[in-house]
Motif scaffolding. Structure first.
Motif, PDB file in Angstrom:
ATOM      1  N   ALA A 283      47.978  20.773  18.234  1.00  0.00           N
ATOM      2  CA  ALA A 283      48.372  19.687  17.334  1.00  0.00           C
ATOM      3  C   ALA A 283      47.720  19.898  15.970  1.00  0.00           C
ATOM      4  O   ALA A 283      46.538  20.232  15.893  1.00  0.00           O
ATOM      5  CB  ALA A 283      47.953  18.345  17.921  1.00  0.00           C
TER       6      ALA A 283
ATOM      7  N   SER B  31      45.771  19.043  12.630  1.00  0.00           N
ATOM      8  CA  SER B  31      44.734  18.032  12.409  1.00  0.00           C
ATOM      9  C   SER B  31      44.913  17.284  11.085  1.00  0.00           C
ATOM     10  O   SER B  31      44.389  16.191  10.928  1.00  0.00           O
ATOM     11  CB  SER B  31      43.345  18.667  12.434  1.00  0.00           C
ATOM     12  OG  SER B  31      43.161  19.486  11.302  1.00  0.00           O
TER      13      SER B  31
ATOM     14  N   SER C 269      41.486  13.087  12.234  1.00  0.00           N
ATOM     15  CA  SER C 269      41.597  14.540  12.161  1.00  0.00           C
ATOM     16  C   SER C 269      40.489  15.215  12.961  1.00  0.00           C
ATOM     17  O   SER C 269      40.728  16.214  13.653  1.00  0.00           O
ATOM     18  CB  SER C 269      41.522  15.003  10.700  1.00  0.00           C
ATOM     19  OG  SER C 269      42.622  14.514   9.970  1.00  0.00           O
TER      20      SER C 269
ATOM     21  N   VAL D 111      41.327  15.038  16.569  1.00  0.00           N
ATOM     22  CA  VAL D 111      42.298  16.074  16.941  1.00  0.00           C
ATOM     23  C   VAL D 111      41.573  17.369  17.259  1.00  0.00           C
ATOM     24  O   VAL D 111      41.820  18.001  18.295  1.00  0.00           O
ATOM     25  CB  VAL D 111      43.337  16.316  15.810  1.00  0.00           C
ATOM     26  CG1 VAL D 111      44.213  17.510  16.135  1.00  0.00           C
ATOM     27  CG2 VAL D 111      44.177  15.084  15.572  1.00  0.00           C
TER      28      VAL D 111
ATOM     29  N   SER E 262      46.692  13.256  16.220  1.00  0.00           N
ATOM     30  CA  SER E 262      47.416  13.941  15.150  1.00  0.00           C
ATOM     31  C   SER E 262      48.478  13.028  14.548  1.00  0.00           C
ATOM     32  O   SER E 262      48.627  12.949  13.326  1.00  0.00           O
ATOM     33  CB  SER E 262      48.056  15.222  15.689  1.00  0.00           C
ATOM     34  OG  SER E 262      48.801  15.867  14.691  1.00  0.00           O
TER      35      SER E 262
END
Length: 85
Positions: free
Chosen positions: A10, A12, A36, A39, A55
């Motif tokens: 995913a 960030s 972020s 993530v 995300s």
């Protein structure tokens, strides 16, 4: 990991989050930085579901922060343009 499985990472959006914090909307940018980092942590732990959720949240906060920043800039420019004689 089995040979037939592909693991997606995913995004960030950390760079975008930092930009939003510095240039657009501080509170939303800080929240986006936190998401972020979540993530990146979830990705490191192999939790792709949690990484994808964080995300999406980071992306949403960045979009909202960018729009708020653009609107604020437009308002400031309009006020400056109308206040000069």
């Amino acid at each position: 990991m089995e040979s037939g499985q592909v693991r997606t990472v995913a995004p960030s959006y950390l760079g975008w989050s930092i930009f939003n914090t510095l240039c657009c909307c501080l509170p939303l940018g800080v929240a986006a930085i936190v998401c972020s980092c979540r993530v990146q942590n979830a990705t490191a732990l192999g939790d792709s579901t949690r990484a994808a959720d964080a995300s999406r949240t980071a992306k949403m906060l960045n979009v909202i922060g960018l729009v708020c920043g653009i609107i604020l800039i437009i308002i400031i420019v309009a006020i400056q343009a109308t206040s000069k004689h």
